[in-house]
Design a protein around this motif. Structure first.
Motif, mmCIF file in Angstrom:
data_model
loop_
_atom_site.group_PDB
_atom_site.id
_atom_site.type_symbol
_atom_site.label_atom_id
_atom_site.label_comp_id
_atom_site.label_asym_id
_atom_site.label_seq_id
_atom_site.Cartn_x
_atom_site.Cartn_y
_atom_site.Cartn_z
ATOM 1 N N TYR A 168 0.669 -1.460 0.174
ATOM 2 C CA TYR A 168 0.040 0.029 -0.003
ATOM 3 C C TYR A 168 0.919 1.159 -0.032
ATOM 4 C CZ TYR A 168 -4.227 -2.889 1.558
ATOM 5 O OH TYR A 168 -5.102 -3.605 1.704
ATOM 6 N N ARG A 169 0.208 2.129 -0.673
ATOM 7 C CA ARG A 169 0.874 3.774 -0.293
ATOM 8 C C ARG A 169 0.286 4.197 1.003
ATOM 9 N NH1 ARG A 169 2.490 8.538 -4.321
ATOM 10 N NH2 ARG A 169 3.642 6.428 -5.005
ATOM 11 N N THR A 170 0.953 4.253 1.958
ATOM 12 C CA THR A 170 0.430 4.326 3.181
ATOM 13 C C THR A 170 0.854 5.782 3.904
ATOM 14 O OG1 THR A 170 0.360 2.045 3.743
ATOM 15 C CG2 THR A 170 0.391 3.184 5.869
ATOM 16 N N LEU A 171 -0.081 6.196 4.555
ATOM 17 C CA LEU A 171 0.193 7.345 5.444
ATOM 18 C C LEU A 171 0.397 7.068 6.807
ATOM 19 C CD1 LEU A 171 -1.768 10.749 5.148
ATOM 20 C CD2 LEU A 171 -1.290 9.969 7.429
ATOM 21 N N THR A 188 5.231 -1.549 5.845
ATOM 22 C CA THR A 188 5.024 -0.981 4.420
ATOM 23 C C THR A 188 6.536 -1.351 3.799
ATOM 24 O OG1 THR A 188 3.695 0.740 5.232
ATOM 25 C CG2 THR A 188 4.866 1.151 3.146
ATOM 26 N N VAL A 196 4.048 7.759 3.265
ATOM 27 C CA VAL A 196 3.825 9.002 2.939
ATOM 28 C C VAL A 196 3.600 9.548 4.330
ATOM 29 C CG1 VAL A 196 2.330 10.662 1.946
ATOM 30 C CG2 VAL A 196 2.651 8.143 0.928
ATOM 31 N N ILE A 210 -3.515 12.936 1.596
ATOM 32 C CA ILE A 210 -4.231 11.912 1.028
ATOM 33 C C ILE A 210 -4.343 12.097 -0.494
ATOM 34 C CG2 ILE A 210 -6.250 10.553 0.996
ATOM 35 C CD1 ILE A 210 -6.293 10.689 4.048
ATOM 36 N N HIS A 213 -1.060 12.947 -2.553
ATOM 37 C CA HIS A 213 -0.259 11.600 -3.137
ATOM 38 C C HIS A 213 -1.014 10.353 -3.306
ATOM 39 C CE1 HIS A 213 3.447 13.928 -2.648
ATOM 40 N NE2 HIS A 213 2.738 14.518 -1.658
ATOM 41 N N VAL A 215 -2.917 8.518 -1.309
ATOM 42 C CA VAL A 215 -2.706 7.558 -0.358
ATOM 43 C C VAL A 215 -3.748 6.416 -0.352
ATOM 44 C CG1 VAL A 215 -2.908 7.217 2.234
ATOM 45 C CG2 VAL A 215 -1.414 9.199 1.068
ATOM 46 N N GLU A 216 -3.381 5.291 -0.137
ATOM 47 C CA GLU A 216 -4.465 4.084 -0.124
ATOM 48 C C GLU A 216 -4.913 3.580 1.354
ATOM 49 O OE1 GLU A 216 -2.932 2.023 -4.301
ATOM 50 O OE2 GLU A 216 -1.459 1.764 -2.574
ATOM 51 N N LEU A 218 -4.945 4.546 5.209
ATOM 52 C CA LEU A 218 -4.791 5.438 6.453
ATOM 53 C C LEU A 218 -5.082 4.633 7.595
ATOM 54 C CD1 LEU A 218 -5.254 8.158 7.568
ATOM 55 C CD2 LEU A 218 -7.426 8.397 7.497
ATOM 56 N N LEU A 242 -8.451 6.227 -1.386
ATOM 57 C CA LEU A 242 -8.311 5.293 0.183
ATOM 58 C C LEU A 242 -8.779 4.035 -0.375
ATOM 59 C CD1 LEU A 242 -9.251 7.853 2.797
ATOM 60 C CD2 LEU A 242 -7.072 6.649 2.520
#
Length: 448
Positions: A168-171, A188, A196, A210, A213, A215-216, A218, A242
């Protein structure tokens, strides 16, 4: 193969993929690996040796992450520290027996400094050094007293990340010094995802990151979700990227989860569970709308004793550096969480220490907060017990409202609203009206 070796091998497989986005700048896995090697040289030149305790004061910047990886390779004891807890850092330095500290500034430049006269050779630290293993020290929030210093052996804590899972692209919402933040980071990276970092954790800032970038994932707290939904910020930003919102650290109100599902109909919701002492357990929500959760996994055993959740884990901490061991003779840890077991699932009711005892009747603050939060004009509410000569305790509430209202009037409105929804002994007898938020810097509800 050491954790850092197989981790670096994976980095090589995804060399051109973004690893970290910090201050809107992307750092790929190739650059992260190069910076890790640079930090190895810098730390050795500064006199850092295997077994040393090293504090890293930063957030999720490429410099901080590559420094942590280098310390892991050197088999040091990592002590990640967030700037938000700076008032406690000197005490943390002493308890964590720091030999060195690394401070990383806003430009992602780091300075290594020797810390004098803090090593006391705690038996648990000596045990870790004798085993030649890297360690991790985390500090509890201190909500029930002085923060506890929690010592982990890192190979056991990180072993679960060897098995590839979702990318995932994760915050990174949970802090640098929090078990959830640490878990998010290494999960991650192990799966070649992208971390992120938000400049701050305000609702507008998080939503903007989010959107910008894409983000996927949260990972957040129910309190933050509640603030975001009540502010309407989710309508002002494009949050359609998301795929998953995971929540934990405190009890999720049914109202907040219901609102979140309505606001993000295409997003999955997952309740997580973990403790600094044990790590983050694997979890599976019964459904997106359900507060029932299955927790455990191959490295964890769970049971309920006297209504409280107990866990035995292979990744348990070695112990506290400033408190007695909490494990029983068989290795079980009492989480302090009151739960109801329903088949394979648990319903988490809240911390036992938060339960209010009104004349022998138990009141769970989250239950009362959920009902009050349904009222028009209420932004947030925090419920706790107050000592009472005859009843033992009574229920009190601090309410954050959109428009100022006298406390006496608010108490009457709350009593009227709760009548028929709550039993009489659960209705707050004292109400304070506040303008400030009811969460701490970790976005957890303040009840003390």
């Amino acid at each position: 193969m050491e954790h850092i070796d197989w981790q670096l091998q994976r980095f090589g497989e995804g060399a051109d993929r973004a690893a970290i986005i910090w201050r809107d700048r992307a750092c790929d896995y190739s650059e992260l690996t190069d910076r890790y090697r640079q930090w190895l040289g810098r730390l050795e030149a500064a006199g850092v040796r295997p077994g040393d305790s090293v504090g890293v004061l930063s957030d999720f910047s490429p410099g901080a992450v590559s420094c942590l990886l280098a310390l892991l390779k050197m088999r040091c004891v990592l002590v990640p520290l967030a700037w938000e807890s700076r008032d406690q850092h000197q005490a943390f330095f002493r308890t964590g027996e720091l030999d060195h500290r690394v401070e990383i500034d806003d430009q992602d430049q780091g300075v290594v400094a020797r810390v004098e006269e803090h090593r006391r050779n705690h038996p648990l630290m000596e045990r870790l050094r004798a085993a030649g293993k890297a360690g991790l020290v985390l500090f509890s929030s201190g909500s029930t007293g002085k923060p506890k210093a929690i010592l982990h052996s890192l190979p056991e804590l990180l072993n679960k990340f060897r098995k590839p899972r979702h990318c995932y692209r994760t915050l990174t919402f949970l802090l640098f010094d929090h078990i959830g933040g640490f878990n998010t980071l290494f999960y991650t990276l192990a799966n070649l995802g992208c971390v992120v970092a938000a400049a701050d954790r305000s609702v507008p800032s998080v939503c903007a990151v989010i959107e910008k970038h894409r983000v996927e994932l949260l990972p957040t707290s129910p309190s933050f979700l509640n603030l975001m939904l009540l502010s309407g910020a989710h309508k002002s930003y494009d949050l359609s990227s998301l795929k998953l919102i995971s929540y934990g650290t405190e009890v999720m109100p049914e109202r907040t989860l219901r609102m979140a599902n309505a606001a993000f109909p295409k997003t999955r919701f997952l309740q997580t569970y973990g403790l600094s002492e044990l790590g983050i357990l694997r979890s599976k929500s019964e459904s997106d709308e359900s507060l029932r959760v299955r927790i455990g996994g191959e490295d964890y055993e769970t049971r309920v004793t006297d209504g409280r959740l107990q866990i035995r884990a292979q990744s348990s901490m070695l112990g506290y550096l400033n408190a007695p061991s909490p494990f029983d003779e068989d290795g079980w840890f009492d989480t302090g969480d009151s739960v109801i077991r329903e088949g394979d699932y648990y319903r988490i009711l809240g911390r036992q220490s938060d339960i209010i005892n009104v004349g022998g009747q138990k009141v769970y603050p989250a239950e009362v907060e959920q009902v009050i939060a349904e009222m028009n004009g209420v932004i947030d509410v925090s419920v706790k017990g107050e000592q009472h000569l005859l009843m033992g305790q009574v229920v009190t509430a601090t309410v954050q409202v959109a428009e100022p209202v006298p406390a006496v009037q608010m108490r009457k409105r709350i009593a009227e609203h709760c009548r028929g929804r709550l039993q009489p002994f659960m209705i707050p007898v004292k109400v304070k009206v506040a303008t400030e938020g009811q969460v701490n810097y970790r976005f957890k509800k303040i009840r003390r």
